[in-house]
Design a protein around this motif. Structure first.
Motif, PDB file in Angstrom:
ATOM      1  N   ALA A 131      85.059  64.729   9.594  1.00 51.77           N
ATOM      2  CA  ALA A 131      86.105  64.778  10.615  1.00 51.77           C
ATOM      3  C   ALA A 131      85.523  65.312  11.926  1.00 51.77           C
ATOM      4  N   ARG A 179      90.642  59.372  16.975  1.00 50.59           N
ATOM      5  CA  ARG A 179      90.048  58.183  16.377  1.00 50.59           C
ATOM      6  C   ARG A 179      89.037  58.586  15.297  1.00 50.59           C
ATOM      7  N   GLY A 180      88.217  59.593  15.618  1.00 54.00           N
ATOM      8  CA  GLY A 180      87.213  60.050  14.648  1.00 54.00           C
ATOM      9  C   GLY A 180      87.854  60.652  13.406  1.00 54.00           C
ATOM     10  N   SER A 194      89.342  57.964  11.231  1.00 52.66           N
ATOM     11  CA  SER A 194      88.374  57.187  10.455  1.00 52.66           C
ATOM     12  C   SER A 194      87.855  58.030   9.288  1.00 52.66           C
ATOM     13  N   ALA A 195      87.748  59.349   9.467  1.00 52.55           N
ATOM     14  CA  ALA A 195      87.366  60.211   8.329  1.00 52.55           C
ATOM     15  C   ALA A 195      88.459  60.168   7.254  1.00 52.55           C
ATOM     16  N   MET A 220      88.094  56.978   5.327  1.00 49.15           N
ATOM     17  CA  MET A 220      86.968  57.028   4.391  1.00 49.15           C
ATOM     18  C   MET A 220      87.293  57.882   3.169  1.00 49.15           C
ATOM     19  N   GLN A 250      81.941  67.314  14.939  1.00 51.63           N
ATOM     20  CA  GLN A 250      81.868  67.606  13.500  1.00 51.63           C
ATOM     21  C   GLN A 250      81.398  69.043  13.291  1.00 51.63           C
ATOM     22  N   HIS A 308      79.905  55.808   6.204  1.00 49.22           N
ATOM     23  CA  HIS A 308      80.214  55.269   7.539  1.00 49.22           C
ATOM     24  C   HIS A 308      79.361  55.976   8.585  1.00 49.22           C
ATOM     25  N   ARG A 319      78.774  57.087  19.135  1.00 47.17           N
ATOM     26  CA  ARG A 319      79.214  58.451  19.438  1.00 47.17           C
ATOM     27  C   ARG A 319      78.046  59.364  19.786  1.00 47.17           C
TER      28      ARG A 319
END
Lengths: 523, 660
Positions: free
Chosen positions: A35, A182-183, A186-187, A190, B529, B557, B562
């Protein structure tokens, strides 16, 4: 009480318990590790779970309790509203259609293994640090859901394995930090894919019939243990009322009332005498009330049982539609999931303390002390939103002092390390320590709250949503209540007391100073 | 060369000595002396080394035990003012979610010994408030009055600018006490984890120094090295400075031993299975030793790099119970060695070992080489009662107990393999520890692992690993570089001080700069992250491609568009001491010698009894071949070959089990 079906084997029951739990944990790891926002990857404000074809929860990883009872309603809402094919995934956050409050986005994925119908669902929920609306962080002092951010009814975010960019774009246009969203999404996608893969492997190995049988056997298993826990509590009717301080607008002293009846291995929780829904943002939808009840009885089990829909079966929860515990659209609900949830737990535990005083602790801090800060970072010109919750004291019990400075009951998020925080945001932390003397006195003392002082280095908009600033966390058996929390701002060097819920604009050099409540004492 | 090389492992009931002299490996064991661990070590060394000068590598549990038993020294800690309670706050979360009576572990330093000092470095490494040096007078005074024996210093952002910590250190010198500074112990961000690691170091430092000094003095002038949890050894002086690096070093010896043994046998990719009485350690080694920086000991985070070993509460002594909901649970409670399993004579609760005996997989007369006779009489009754409650017959129950124990270990292996993107089918399982041989075949089947290697002397593999361990020093620094373009030009500059320090330390350890291998790593993540991936790096390289690739391998993924953030630079310095090779044994044919056949027994496999040959491992010779069902016994362990398995002894004496 459900009996163990003759064909079920205690060995396989344990093996499947293990496998379902590890699938949920692996989904959680996948989400945490990839994330993009500290709220998910550092604070771990998320939950992952596996559901039966009938949308009953089989297993949930030990993440955040407030998601416990509400996740099944998300999956039910998703399956009722949308017909899912293999490769689809449904997203939602609408509190009046399977959600809790807008920042919590739930993603539901069907698990197919050959047949025409899904055998299971994998789902995960994460708290996004901004979903738009009137305040950065989307935890506003609102008076309607429409002020709180983007409302997403159950809809496909992934169709036949492809993300629906147009849908995503519509959402991202309405939030303050679209790249982060968005990130994180997508996490989340997944994490569900991980869950699908593992469930398919399980079906491949054991066959669909056996995996489904043991999924439902695990719910029966948790139900049996929960019923034994309830049966051990003396039959009777126990009442308890506690109060929310205010709704951030006009209402003060909002009663949460419970009549709890134990009858053999069944428990009836009647909350219908609680206050009507209020104008401010502390309304809870019914699923939150369910989560709280489930949490308390899961704790009483005192052993490692799967937290699943089976635990809910012996509980009959009565709420009144239109009340603060079962709000009606378009009520404001941002704080229901975080603040009201804590009070509901206090009330259930308070009622139970009248039945089994030795097994129930005094009240813990009873708030999450939500802080949301937004502004523009001059270093990169980027808009930022920051959200955190602060720990406090835990209640003492019949044999121990309460723990200090720890998150209790419906949340268990981590802090953002100061060094990570100051690296990412234009803040400086000046004080972060135990608040001495805040635990309620008694034979055993309540845990201490904490003190945190944060300086903003750029102009910021700060929203604080907190409770237990007036009504203190109760003590039990003669123990004294914990200290109330205190909120302050220091503007141009001048300290000013603030209410439990407020919004303020701070200039560079100004500070926010929060003291969190202590836990109640015992005896 | 008459140099004697000795590995000393104090991990268990016995202190194990493995030594090589004149090209032959020998084992010596002395009963451990937990009240004074040095006694058994010195006793054994004296027995072995009467004549020779030697090189000793020692894996000690002294630091680990000091933490577990809270027997470290009175420690003070100095932090920034306003952060004195950081040790108590931790990360604000609780480790058990559904516990209304949750309590945190007690901090190693009480409030009266936690001092705060004004002065602040910011997130760019700049000073925003000077250090209040005068306030140190009072702190020094108080530390002196309270009889403190060790001090930890941890200030915010010291990894970016250690100036304030160094100034505090200089002022503390007059006390003559050991001082652990966070920028020296673990120069990485996340203040709580760094503080916790630094405090652990301070807390065990005088205890460890005293212990090591005693052994060093007795051994002089022989060379003494100490095993670390990262899989390498360090000089005794460095171990005294940074004892935190020896905490949890015990299991590391076994993994290093497994890596070298399997490597010599031709297997580079292994999963280790070290199953003992109460717990099982598993570790996946894909050619390189895997490292983790997220370890924890009794609730206290430990951020130094350690072998990524996963532990699960399943062992031979794990207790089976039928819980209230009707599930069969095995462990984590263990009967230990006292009272032990029912078949030891005093236990009352059914354990995994009991189930093996009941199914014929353990030979009652061959346990510990026949020194201990296992008793089945009490066992029948206990199993019959529990089987009635479970609705099974006693044999099904016993098989069920093993199946649940296997499921617990399978889960542990899945965490380190499947969940990290590795396919167990491509690995060899290396089985050791007292109970590994009883479960390795079943586990390999569950995970489709094609092959199991059971090393020579599986009971002393940890001591063997200590002898074979390289000399390793790990260095790291949080740099937090945000921009892609900053990478190449800054990197070499950032590594330079680490390299200088590494070469200096390795020289002290006896390795000239030409003999040291320097391995560079970058901890990277996508911006935003909070978990990093360790990416190998060669000077001059631009490595974001490799990062994207690893991210995809681990998590399925990646996001090439990024921004990538460089969080830490890591340097590993490795020196290669002389290591004797494995014993080469004469090759015999596939035919088993008659002496190896001890008889036959009826053993339960998958619901039916079948006759299994019982073999004596000491009599098996390289080249020998056999098929299951078979039971191979030796002094400390038993290996079960189910009907589908084939066994052979390789040229080094390892047993290789192939599963079809």
């Amino acid at each position: 009480m459900p009996k163990k079906a003759a064909s079920l084997n205690p060995v396989l029951l344990e093996v499947f318990k293990n496998r379902f739990a590890s699938i949920c944990e692996e989904m959680g790891m996948a989400l945490v590790r990839t994330a993009f926002s500290p709220n998910i990857n550092e604070r771990r404000d998320l939950s992952c779970a596996v559901f039966s074809r009938e949308a009953e929860m089989i297993a949930q990883a030990a993440h955040i309790p407030v998601h416990l009872g509400s996740m099944p309603l998300s999956v039910q809402a998703a399956t009722q509203a949308v017909s899912m094919q293999e490769g689809d995934m449904v997203m939602l956050n609408d509190p009046f259609q399977g959600g809790t409050h807008l920042p919590d986005i739930t993603l539901v994925a069907p698990v197919f293994a050959g047949g025409r119908y899904p055998l299971f669902y994998a789902a995960n929920r994460a708290h996004h640090s901004d979903m738009g609306g009137m305040s950065p962080g989307s935890m506003p002092l609102s008076s309607s859901i429409h002020q709180e951010g983007v409302i997403i009814p159950p809809m496909k975010i992934v169709r036949q394995g492809m993300i629906r960019e147009d849908v995503l774009e519509l959402i991202l246009k309405n939030v303050r930090t679209p790249q982060e969203r968005r990130g994180d999404l997508s996490a989340q996608i997944m994490a569900n894919i991980t869950g699908i893969k593992r469930l398919q492997e399980l079906v491949h190995k054991y066959g669909p019939g056996q995996v489904q049988d043991y999924g439902s056997a695990l719910m029966d298993y948790s139900e049996r243990i929960t019923r034994e826990v309830i049966a051990a509590i003396p039959d009777g009717t126990y009442r308890f009322t506690d109060y929310l301080d205010d709704d951030g607008h006009v209402e003060h002293m909002i009663p949460i009332s419970l009549e709890l009846k134990i009858q053999e291995d069944q428990v009836y929780l009647d909350f219908s005498r609680s206050a009507d829904q209020v104008a401010g943002c502390v309304n809870a939808v019914r699923s939150i009330t369910m989560s709280c009840a489930l949490y308390v009885f899961r704790c009483l089990a005192m052993q490692d049982i799967p937290a699943n829909s089976g635990c809910l079966r012996p509980l009959r929860v009565k709420t009144r539609h239109g009340s603060v515990l079962d709000a009606r659209h378009p009520a404001a609900v941002a704080g229901g999931n975080v603040e009201t949830a804590q009070r509901i737990v206090d009330v259930i535990l308070g009622a139970l303390s009248r039945a089994v005083p030795d097994r129930i602790p005094a009240a813990s801090q009873g708030t999450m002390n939500n802080v949301a800060i937004g502004g523009e970072n001059p270093a990169d010109g980027q808009v930022f939103t920051y959200y955190e919750t602060l720990a406090g004291g835990m209640g003492a019990c019949s044999s121990l002092n309460g723990a200090s400075a720890v998150h209790s009951h419906m949340t268990n998020t981590l802090n953002t390390p100061v060094e990570a925080l100051e690296h990412s945001f234009p803040f400086r932390i000046h004080r972060y320590k135990v608040r001495r003397g805040s635990g309620g006195k008694g034979e055993f003392s309540g845990g201490e709250g904490l003190e945190r002082e944060l300086e903003v280095l750029v102009p910021c908009e700060v929203t604080v949503l907190s409770e237990r600033r007036a009504f203190r966390p109760y003590g039990l058996e003669g123990g004294l209540p914990g200290a109330a929390g205190e909120n302050m701002v220091i503007i141009q060097g001048k300290r000013r007391s603030m209410p439990g819920k407020f919004k303020v604009i701070l200039s560079p050099g100004d500070r926010l100073f929060i003291k969190t409540p202590g836990g109640g004492g015992y005896g | 060369m008459d140099l004697l090389i000795i590995g000393v492992d104090t991990g268990g009931t016995f202190t194990d000595f493995l030594y090589n002299h004149g090209g032959r490996w020998r084992v010596y064991k002395v009963l451990s002396t937990p009240d004074d661990p040095a006694r058994s070590v010195l006793q054994g060394l004296e027995h072995i080394t009467r004549v020779f000068s030697c090189r000793v590598v020692h894996g000690s549990t002294v630091a680990t035990n000091a933490v577990l038993e809270r027997k470290g020294v009175k420690t003070a800690v100095i932090t920034n003012a306003g952060f004195e309670d950081l040790l108590v706050l931790g990360r604000q979360n609780r480790s058990r979610l559904y516990d209304l009576f949750y309590r945190k572990p007690d901090p190693l330093v009480p409030a009266s010994l936690r001092f705060g000092i004004q002065g602040r470095i910011d997130a760019s490494g700049s000073q925003v408030q000077p250090l209040d040096a005068e306030a140190l007078d009072g702190i020094v005074q108080s530390i002196r009055e309270q009889g403190v024996q060790s001090i930890a210093v941890c200030l915010l952002f010291s990894y970016l600018n250690p100036g304030h910590e160094q100034a505090v250190y200089a002022r503390l010198q007059e006390l003559g006490l050991p001082v652990s500074m966070s920028h020296a112990i673990l120069p990485e961000f996340r203040e709580f984890e760094r503080l916790s690691t630094t405090v652990l170091n301070a807390y065990v430092s005088p205890v460890m120094s005293g212990y090591l000094q005693r052994i060093k003095d007795s051994l002089a002038p022989s060379l003494l090295r100490i095993m670390q949890s990262n899989g390498g050894s360090i000089s005794v002086e460095q171990a005294m400075q940074e004892p935190v690096r020896t905490i949890l070093s015990g299991p590391a010896g076994g993994v290093v031993g497994a890596l070298h043994t399997a490597g010599a046998a031709g297997f580079e990719r292994i999963i280790t299975l070290d199953m003992g009485g109460t717990s099982t350690d598993v570790c996946l080694v894909d050619g390189e030793l895997p490292l983790s920086t997220e370890a924890c000991l009794s609730g206290l985070p430990l951020g130094v790099p350690m072998l990524d070993i996963h532990t699960v509460g399943a062992g031979g002594g794990s207790i089976a119970v039928l819980d209230e909901g009707g599930a069969l649970k095995v462990g984590p409670e263990s009967a230990g060695s006292d009272p032990g399993p029912i078949c030891y004579g005093r236990g009352r609760q059914i354990t995994v070992t009991d189930a093996h005996l009941f199914l014929g997989r353990l030979r009652p007369d061959r346990f510990l080489g026949g020194e201990m006779v296992l008793d089945k009489t009490m066992l029948n009754q206990a199993l019959t009662i529990m089987a009635g409650q479970a609705g099974l017959d006693p044999l099904q129950l016993a098989e069920g107990i093993l199946a649940v124990a296997d499921a617990n270990m399978e889960r542990a292996i899945r965490v380190i393999s499947v969940e990290k993107g590795y396919d167990p089918r491509e690995f060899t399982l290396v089985s050791f520890g007292g109970a590994g041989g009883l479960h390795c075949a079943g586990l390999a089947m569950l995970l489709s692992i094609p092959r199991v290697l059971i090393p020579v002397d599986p009971g002393v593999l940890s001591a063997r690993g200590m002898v074979q361990a390289d000399v390793i020093r790990d260095y790291s620094l949080t740099v937090m570089l945000r921009h892609k373009d900053a990478f190449c030009e800054h990197l070499e500059k950032m590594f330079r001080p680490l390299e200088q320090k590494a070469l200096h330390d390795m020289q002290e350890a006896g390795f000239a700069s030409g003999e040291v291998s320097l391995q560079h790593f970058l901890d990277m993540r996508y911006k935003g992250q909070s978990f990093e991936i360790m990416v190998p790096w060669e000077p001059g390289e631009n490595k974001t491609d490799k990062f994207h690739e690893l991210h995809r391998q681990k998590y399925g993924h990646h996001h090439p568009d990024r921004e990538v953030e460089l969080v830490n630079v890591r340097l590993r310095a490795v020196g290669f001491p002389d290591k004797p090779g494995p014993d080469l044994l004469p090759h015999a044919g596939p035919e088993l010698p008659d002496e190896a056949r001890l008889g036959e027994a009826k053993v339960m496999f998958q619901g039916g009894f079948c006759p299994a040959v019982i073999l004596d491992r000491n009599e098996l010779r390289p080249g020998n071949e056999f098929s299951g069902p078979a039971i191979v016994t030796e002094y400390t362990s038993t290996v079960v070959f189910p009907p589908f398995a084939r066994g052979r002894v390789d040229h080094l004496g390892n047993i290789i089990m192939e599963l079809s």
